[in-house]
Design an enzyme around this catalytic site. Structure first.
Site, PDB file in Angstrom:
ATOM      1  CG  HIS A   1      -4.827   6.483  -2.097  1.00 57.65           C
ATOM      2  ND1 HIS A   1      -4.673   5.119  -2.217  1.00 57.65           N
ATOM      3  CD2 HIS A   1      -4.619   6.977  -3.328  1.00 57.65           C
ATOM      4  CE1 HIS A   1      -4.392   4.814  -3.465  1.00 57.65           C
ATOM      5  NE2 HIS A   1      -4.348   5.920  -4.156  1.00 57.65           N
TER       6      HIS A   1
ATOM      7  CG  HIS B   1      -0.894   5.861  -0.552  1.00 52.87           C
ATOM      8  ND1 HIS B   1       0.445   6.003  -0.309  1.00 52.87           N
ATOM      9  CD2 HIS B   1      -1.066   6.088  -1.884  1.00 52.87           C
ATOM     10  CE1 HIS B   1       1.056   6.324  -1.432  1.00 52.87           C
ATOM     11  NE2 HIS B   1       0.175   6.369  -2.404  1.00 52.87           N
TER      12      HIS B   1
ATOM     13  CG  MET C   1       3.109  -5.098 -11.244  1.00 52.36           C
ATOM     14  SD  MET C   1       3.328  -4.338 -12.836  1.00 52.36           S
ATOM     15  CE  MET C   1       5.041  -3.892 -12.770  1.00 52.36           C
TER      16      MET C   1
END
Lengths: 143, 484
Positions: B332, B407, B384
């Site tokens: 990416h 992305h 996360m």
């Protein structure tokens, strides 16, 4: 993060993805010193680092802004290669005359903890500007 | 000049345009994929201003594209796509980024979360132990100068010869794991010195290994082709070219400061320095960038090998099949020479994707036979502790966005604010309370990557899906996170 000495003042500024600092100094040597101190101050608590090694640095660049970024990236490279962070910066010569050149001695020591890796100092939005009582630059670091 | 919502023309509910007339130096318009809320987020920092700066680069075609996960970066925003025409359009190292071929690999197991629920903690510990991570981490592989050069030329093919890969891993890797045109002669000694000890390491920052559970399937047929099923355990590896790529970019951004003077290129931001693709400087950077791309492919391949070993260590004798097969590996942050239809004609362009993923649709010749009918898998890690997605490229992405899509989730909170507001230890405890095992080296580093600092990834996916530049296959949720 704030670093303040008689020669320079460094302040962390907001940046969404990366790290950024504003450096104010009386002169170019103060600006280069403040930028280096500010950059390593983002990585660790410099007051806990005892300098154990010295390195000589000599650089040439096409202009003073390029010299500033080359200086910071030179320090990042040495830092990763030698496993040290730099706490002392004695810039013996910084001449801007057509191109720009620098000669310095830097002191490095082993940090007990590194918060992060700085991939590089960038040219993003960089200009060294006249400010009240001296010079100012904003620096963005890719992390 | 501050950019406001009224400066945009609304093309549809998910696409907005800043016309070329917005600023005198713009050579092409800027198009932003966003719903109302994500557009407001994008206007909250300098990302759109950075995209307008990119639109001033010489040799660009059609438009600069901005993905819904956009956030402010340096030079080009993260989530930006720009294509320049060969032979004399430009290539810009700063519009690709310092972590060249930062990307994501997805490995899928044959076991369900239910079968290995009690082993997740052991898996997290084994992954943390076996996959070197953290600031300045070094790998277990020692390479001579010649071996290292071989790896730079061949990427995943080198890993295959060394026993770190399977043939089918390469088939399911962008560029089949080997970026053409790699020229180690265009790489500095410093880059080599930094890169050699770091092969097979995760590093720090936003890089991670994550064990996930497939929670929803949106396209049964595509999931069957890919080998994905509900409740399945899968593993994501997110990392790039480590110090090697950082040094390549540093070297060329510095060198190109003179190149722009030589070629008389005016820039609104010096991080966007560039050179014509057919110039000696442009060709040198392409050769060096391809080396960094191959480094990253090999790096993720070695990590995949270590992940497989960790699964074997923990699960052998406990489940029938502990093997992991590769779904895909995507880049990416990359500049790629590709053919796209521009103004009704197929032309060669250099597509700069910085925080954007290639998303080629069905029928593309660069896909292996099993993926050609469905399109290229696109791997979108969330922040996360939140969901990640498996998507596919579409005919729409080929028509609209140079075969590109988003992305990730995209940041909304600055790192300095995240550090002030979030404690790493508290965040780790919260995640563990939700059943997500966390193994992390740095607590301040963990805090900076907190989910509160990111946009809602599901919303980002909704936009790219509704805009037609990707389609949904599966949604994943984390059960273990490994960070440096």
């Amino acid at each position: 993060m704030h670093v303040s000495t008689p020669d320079h003042h460094v302040q962390e500024i907001e940046h969404t993805a990366d790290w950024a600092i504003r450096v104010r100094a009386r002169d170019l040597i103060g600006l280069f010193t403040g930028a280096a101190e500010g950059m390593f101050g983002l990585l660790t608590d410099l007051s806990q680092v005892t300098p154990v090694r010295q390195f000589e640095i000599e650089l040439r660049a096409i202009d003073v802004e390029t010299l500033l970024i080359d200086w910071l990236n030179e320090l990042l490279y040495l830092s990763e290669e030698q496993g040290v962070v730099f706490t002392g910066f004695a810039i013996h010569d910084l001449t801007v005359n057509g191109g720009a050149r620098l000669r310095a001695q830097v002191d490095g020591g082993h940090p007990s903890e590194l918060f992060k890796v700085i991939k590089a100092a960038t040219f993003h939005g960089l200009s060294i500007r006249r400010a009240e009582d001296g010079l100012q630059a904003e620096l963005v670091f890719d992390v | 000049m501050a950019i406001r919502k009224q400066d945009f023309t609304k093309i549809n509910d998910y696409l907005w345009e800043i016309p070329k007339s917005f600023r005198d130096d713009m050579r092409v318009p800027v198009r932003v994929y966003a719903d109302d809320e994500l557009l407001e987020d994008a206007l909250g920092d300098k990302s759109i201003e950075q995209a307008v700066n990119v639109a001033s680069l010489p040799g660009l075609v059609e438009r600069v594209l901005v993905m819904p996960d956009v956030h402010q970066g340096y030079g080009m925003p993260i989530g930006g796509v720009a294509a320049s025409e060969l032979p004399s359009g430009i290539i810009s190292p700063g519009a690709i980024g310092y972590d060249i071929n930062c990307g994501v690999r997805l490995l899928a197991s044959h076991v369900s979360h239910d079968e290995v629920r009690d082993q997740i903690g052991d898996l997290a510990t084994a992954l943390y132990r076996n996959c070197p991570s953290g600031v300045g981490s070094e790998g277990h592989i020692r390479l001579s100068h010649d071996e290292f050069t071989d790896m730079l030329r061949q990427g995943s093919k080198w890993a295959l010869k060394q026993g770190y890969a399977r043939r089918e891993d390469l088939d399911h890797t962008e560029e089949f794991g080997t970026m053409p045109g790699a020229d180690p002669g265009k790489v500095s000694e410093r880059a080599v010195k930094r890169g050699r000890p770091q092969v097979g390491t995760l590093g720090a920052g936003n890089h991670f290994i994550e064990v996930d559970r497939v929670t929803s399937i949106f396209d049964e047929e595509a999931a069957r082709v890919l080998g994905l099923f509900e409740d399945q355990i899968v593993v994501q590896i997110h990392c790039g070219s480590r110090g090697f790529g950082h040094q390549v970019c540093t070297d060329y951004v510095s060198d190109f400061q003179s190149a722009v003077r030589k070629y008389g290129i005016q820039l609104p931001d010096r991080e966007l320095v560039c050179a014509p693709l057919d110039s000696p400087e442009g060709k040198d950077y392409l050769g060096a960038m391809a080396c960094a791309a191959n480094y990253a492919f090999a790096n993720r391949q070695v990590l995949a090998h270590l992940v497989r070993r960790s699964f074997e260590e923990v699960l052998a004798g406990k489940v029938r099949d502990f093997d992991l097969h590769q779904i895909y590996d995507i880049a990416h942050n990359m500049g790629k020479i590709e053919e796209h239809v521009v103004g009704g004609k197929s032309i060669k362009v250099c597509v700069h994707r910085k925080g954007a993923t290639r998303a080629f649709g069905p029928g593309s010749d660069v896909l292996p036979p099993d993926l050609k009918p469905i399109g290229q898998p696109v791997l979108i890690p969330g922040s996360m502790g939140t969901a990640s997605w498996v998507l596919l490229g579409t005919a729409g992405s080929m028509e609209q966005s140079f075969g590109s899509t988003c992305h990730g989730a995209g940041r909304v909170m600055s790192r300095s604010r995240a550090k002030k507001e979030i404690r790493g230890e508290k965040l780790r405890d919260e995640l563990q309370g939700r059943g997500i095992r966390v193994r992390a080296g740095s607590m301040p580093g963990l805090a900076e990557e907190a989910p509160q600092a990111y946009k809602d990834v599901d919303r980002v996916i909704e936009v790219v899906s509704k805009a037609g530049i990707a389609r949904k296959v599966a949604r994943l949720e984390p059960v273990a996170v490994i960070k440096g």
